[in-house]
Design an enzyme around this catalytic site. Structure first.
Site, PDB file in Angstrom:
ATOM      1  N   PHE A  85      26.673   1.561  50.052  1.00  0.00           N
ATOM      2  CA  PHE A  85      26.981   2.800  50.754  1.00  0.00           C
ATOM      3  C   PHE A  85      26.482   2.771  52.201  1.00  0.00           C
ATOM      4  O   PHE A  85      25.313   2.474  52.458  1.00  0.00           O
ATOM      5  CB  PHE A  85      26.317   3.995  50.064  1.00  0.00           C
ATOM      6  CG  PHE A  85      26.784   4.243  48.660  1.00  0.00           C
ATOM      7  CD1 PHE A  85      27.897   5.028  48.411  1.00  0.00           C
ATOM      8  CD2 PHE A  85      26.077   3.710  47.581  1.00  0.00           C
ATOM      9  CE1 PHE A  85      28.317   5.276  47.115  1.00  0.00           C
ATOM     10  CE2 PHE A  85      26.490   3.955  46.270  1.00  0.00           C
ATOM     11  CZ  PHE A  85      27.612   4.738  46.040  1.00  0.00           C
ATOM     12  N   ASP A  86      27.360   3.120  53.131  1.00  0.00           N
ATOM     13  CA  ASP A  86      26.935   3.456  54.482  1.00  0.00           C
ATOM     14  C   ASP A  86      26.233   4.819  54.419  1.00  0.00           C
ATOM     15  O   ASP A  86      26.411   5.570  53.444  1.00  0.00           O
ATOM     16  CB  ASP A  86      28.159   3.519  55.401  1.00  0.00           C
ATOM     17  CG  ASP A  86      27.831   4.044  56.778  1.00  0.00           C
ATOM     18  OD1 ASP A  86      26.920   3.496  57.419  1.00  0.00           O
ATOM     19  OD2 ASP A  86      28.485   5.011  57.204  1.00  0.00           O
ATOM     20  N   MET A  87      25.449   5.147  55.437  1.00  0.00           N
ATOM     21  CA  MET A  87      24.695   6.402  55.415  1.00  0.00           C
ATOM     22  C   MET A  87      25.355   7.491  56.256  1.00  0.00           C
ATOM     23  O   MET A  87      25.918   8.448  55.723  1.00  0.00           O
ATOM     24  CB  MET A  87      23.261   6.163  55.894  1.00  0.00           C
ATOM     25  CG  MET A  87      22.355   7.393  55.753  1.00  0.00           C
ATOM     26  SD  MET A  87      20.617   7.082  56.201  1.00  0.00           S
ATOM     27  CE  MET A  87      20.708   7.158  57.994  1.00  0.00           C
ATOM     28  N   THR A  92      29.147   8.890  55.927  1.00  0.00           N
ATOM     29  CA  THR A  92      29.716   8.480  54.641  1.00  0.00           C
ATOM     30  C   THR A  92      29.089   9.290  53.515  1.00  0.00           C
ATOM     31  O   THR A  92      29.780  10.007  52.793  1.00  0.00           O
ATOM     32  CB  THR A  92      29.510   6.977  54.407  1.00  0.00           C
ATOM     33  OG1 THR A  92      30.217   6.237  55.412  1.00  0.00           O
ATOM     34  CG2 THR A  92      30.026   6.560  53.032  1.00  0.00           C
TER      35      THR A  92
END
Length: 229
Positions: A18-20, A23
Site C-alpha cells: 500500500f502507498d500511504m 491512497t
C-alpha cells in the site's frame, strides 16, 4: 473465507503493498497547506498545475519544482527541510483514513496475506501516522528516506518484497499517482490505482484503475489471475 489462489499457472497473491498519501490516507489536504506555505515563504503562490505535478514526488524534487515554477533561487535542502517539518506538524494533528481504506487493509490481514506500507514520505511523517493506527497493521514499512532512489524508481517496492520474502510478480500494489505506479510496475508488481479523482489517471499509466470502495481481496486475486493466467 477467501482462498489465496489465482488462475492455473499463476502464482498466489503473496502480499498487498500500500502507498500511504492519497491512497490509504486523506493526507493530500494537509500537504496542500504545507506546500502552499512553502510557496508563500519563497515569495510566491502555489499554482494548481504545480500542485498536480508534485503529487507522489519526494521532498527534494517537490522543493525543486516549486522553486523552479516560482522562478526562485533558494537552497533546495532548506526548502525540503521546512516542508518536512511543516507537514509533520500537520500530520501530528491527525491524518484521516480515506473512506473504506481501513476496511480494505483489515480484510487483507484477515485473509492472512502479508501487508506493506511503501511510501515516498519520510520516516518522521510516517511515524506520526503509525502512532494513530493499531500496532502491527503492516508487516513492513518502507519510507522515502530509507531508500537510495525514491519513487518512481522501483527500489522501495523491491525493498518491501525482499523484506517479506515474496515474489513481486505475485504482489498487488495499491497506488494513486504516476510516480508510485511507475515504481510498483518497475518492481514487477500488478498495480491497482485507486485515485480520488479517477479522471486524473484516465489512461491508468499501466495500472488497473478502480474506485477504492470496490477493492476486495477476491478482486485483487482476480486481477492477478487475469494478468498471469
Amino acid at each position: 473465507m477467501t482462498t489465496n489462489t489465482a488462475a492455473p499457472g499463476a502464482g498466489p497473491l503473496e502480499a498487498v503493498l500500500f502507498d500511504m498519501d492519497g491512497t490509504l490516507f486523506d493526507s493530500e489536504p494537509l500537504w496542500d497547506v504545507s506546500l502552499a506555505g512553502l510557496a508563500e515563504m519563497l515569495g510566491g503562490t502555489l499554482s494548481s498545475e504545480t500542485r498536480r505535478r508534485v503529487v507522489g514526488g519526494n521532498l527534494r524534487d517537490t522543493a525543486r519544482i516549486i522553486q523552479g515554477d516560482l522562478g526562485v533561487e533558494a537552497d533546495v535542502e532548506e526548502s525540503a527541510a521546512w516542508l518536512l517539518e511543516r507537514t509533520r506538524q500537520m500530520f501530528a494533528l491527525g491524518v484521516p483514513w480515506r473512506p473504506t481504506a481501513e476496511a480494505v487493509v483489515e480484510s487483507v490481514r484477515r485473509s492472512g496475506i502479508p501487508t506493506a506500507l511503501v511510501t515516498s514520505s519520510h520516516r518522521t511523517l510516517v511515524d506520526e501516522v503509525l502512532t494513530q493506527l493499531d500496532p502491527g497493521m503492516f508487516d513492513t514499512v518502507v519510507c522515502g528516506d530509507e531508500v537510495t532512489c525514491p519513487k518512481p524508481h522501483p527500489e522501495a517496492y523491491l525493498t518491501a518484497t525482499g523484506r517479506l520474502g515474496v515474489d513481486p510478480r505475485n504482489c498487488v500494489a495499491l497506488e494513486d499517482s504516476p510516480p508510485g505506479i511507475a515504481a510498483a510496475l518497475g518492481a514487477g508488481c500488478l498495480v491497482v490505482a485507486v485515485p480520488e479523482d479517477g479522471e486524473a489517471l484516465a489512461d491508468g499509466h499501466g495500472a488497473v484503475v478502480v474506485p477504492l470502495e470496490t477493492v476486495t481481496v477476491d478482486r485483487l486475486i482476480s486481477f492477478l489471475a487475469a494478468r498471469t493466467g
